[in-house]
Design a protein around this motif. Structure first.
Motif, PDB file in Angstrom:
ATOM      1  N   ARG A 160       0.831  -1.210   0.000  1.00 52.56           N
ATOM      2  CA  ARG A 160       0.000   0.000   0.000  1.00 52.56           C
ATOM      3  C   ARG A 160       0.864   1.257   0.000  1.00 52.56           C
ATOM      4  O   ARG A 160       0.597   2.205  -0.742  1.00 52.56           O
ATOM      5  CB  ARG A 160      -0.921   0.001   1.222  1.00 52.56           C
ATOM      6  N   ARG A 161       1.905   1.262   0.804  1.00 48.65           N
ATOM      7  CA  ARG A 161       2.788   2.426   0.862  1.00 48.65           C
ATOM      8  C   ARG A 161       3.452   2.681  -0.494  1.00 48.65           C
ATOM      9  O   ARG A 161       3.629   3.826  -0.913  1.00 48.65           O
ATOM     10  CB  ARG A 161       3.854   2.230   1.942  1.00 48.65           C
ATOM     11  N   ASP A 162       3.848   1.598  -1.166  1.00 47.34           N
ATOM     12  CA  ASP A 162       4.486   1.732  -2.469  1.00 47.34           C
ATOM     13  C   ASP A 162       3.520   2.334  -3.484  1.00 47.34           C
ATOM     14  O   ASP A 162       3.905   3.188  -4.298  1.00 47.34           O
ATOM     15  CB  ASP A 162       4.974   0.367  -2.949  1.00 47.34           C
ATOM     16  N   MET A 163       2.255   1.913  -3.432  1.00 43.33           N
ATOM     17  CA  MET A 163       1.249   2.453  -4.343  1.00 43.33           C
ATOM     18  C   MET A 163       0.984   3.926  -4.037  1.00 43.33           C
ATOM     19  O   MET A 163       0.834   4.746  -4.956  1.00 43.33           O
ATOM     20  CB  MET A 163      -0.038   1.639  -4.244  1.00 43.33           C
ATOM     21  N   GLU A 164       0.908   4.266  -2.754  1.00 41.20           N
ATOM     22  CA  GLU A 164       0.678   5.652  -2.355  1.00 41.20           C
ATOM     23  C   GLU A 164       1.840   6.534  -2.803  1.00 41.20           C
ATOM     24  O   GLU A 164       1.648   7.660  -3.264  1.00 41.20           O
ATOM     25  CB  GLU A 164       0.490   5.744  -0.843  1.00 41.20           C
ATOM     26  N   ARG A 165       3.062   6.009  -2.671  1.00 42.83           N
ATOM     27  CA  ARG A 165       4.244   6.754  -3.103  1.00 42.83           C
ATOM     28  C   ARG A 165       4.210   6.959  -4.610  1.00 42.83           C
ATOM     29  O   ARG A 165       4.502   8.052  -5.117  1.00 42.83           O
ATOM     30  CB  ARG A 165       5.515   6.001  -2.704  1.00 42.83           C
ATOM     31  N   HIS A 166       3.858   5.904  -5.355  1.00 40.37           N
ATOM     32  CA  HIS A 166       3.792   5.990  -6.820  1.00 40.37           C
ATOM     33  C   HIS A 166       2.796   7.066  -7.259  1.00 40.37           C
ATOM     34  O   HIS A 166       3.081   7.862  -8.159  1.00 40.37           O
ATOM     35  CB  HIS A 166       3.376   4.637  -7.398  1.00 40.37           C
TER      36      HIS A 166
END
Length: 230
Positions: A160-166
């Motif tokens: 989830r964090r990776d998607m939010e960062r993207h």
């Protein structure tokens, strides 16, 4: 002390009402899931006679099916509550001989996703089942996990964090100009032939990543300090 219907907002990040401490316990998850299951069954029952005559059989079946899934998850959380409290004996290793928890550190297990330092729900079910066999060496979750968990967050949280960062990087890119293609603020990058691109040029994207990572407190893609991690 928490009281019923104490919801601060309707956002996904509003989770304080689900827990008494800093992090949700398996017992709290089991109770919350039980309440959701009951609510779904109540909705299915109420939908049998709606205020306006419309046949809702498919919706009712879906609600009841979802309720069963929620119940199963709740039962799993209840089982895990007993496991982490040390009430359930667990095999010290898998049938393959591979260890888990602290004992799995520095092991070279290549199958099933690598060493099971932090076991999954399914793995714990298997370890509990194996522990009932005669002659199996057993341990408890607290014993096997002593010293682990500091700075850990789930794979789901990391994804989830990776998607939010993207998403944040993509938005930030549009706030910058691109020296490669000359795209101004609010404009997407373009190919040499003038086609709009969905991904910014590398220099523009790297500049956006640096801004986002500094704002989020990340080092590269990795959080320097994750509030929910423990």
């Amino acid at each position: 002390m928490r009281t019923g219907h104490q919801h601060e907002s309707a956002t996904e990040t509003d989770t304080a009402h689900l827990m008494a401490g800093k992090a949700v316990t398996f017992d709290e998850l089991a109770t919350e899931l039980s309440a959701i299951e009951l609510r779904l069954r109540q909705l299915a029952r109420a939908a049998e006679v709606p205020a306006t005559p419309v046949e809702l059989a498919d919706v009712i079946d879906s609600l009841r099916s979802t309720a069963l899934t929620v119940r199963e998850n709740g039962e799993h959380m209840g089982f895990l509550a007993r496991v982490v409290d040390g009430q359930v004996p667990l095999a010290t290793a898998f049938p393959t001989g591979d260890p888990w928890g602290v004992a799995a550190r520095a092991s070279d297990r290549m199958d099933f996703g690598g060493p099971a330092i932090v076991p999954t729900v399914r793995q714990l079910f298997k370890l509990a089942q194996d522990a009932t066999r005669a002659g199996t060496k057993t341990t408890t979750y607290p014993e096997a996990m002593t010293g682990l968990g500091i700075g850990w967050e789930s794979r789901a949280a990391g994804t989830r964090r990776d998607m939010e960062r993207h998403t944040a990087v993509a938005k930030e890119s549009l706030l910058l100009t691109c020296e490669k293609c000359g795209a101004n603020e609010g404009q997407p990058c373009r190919t040499k032939s003038g086609w709009a691109a969905d991904v910014a040029h590398s220099d523009r994207r790297r500049a956006a990543e640096a801004i986002v990572d500094e704002r989020l407190g990340y080092l590269g893609k990795n959080p320097v300090a994750v509030p929910e991690a423990r």
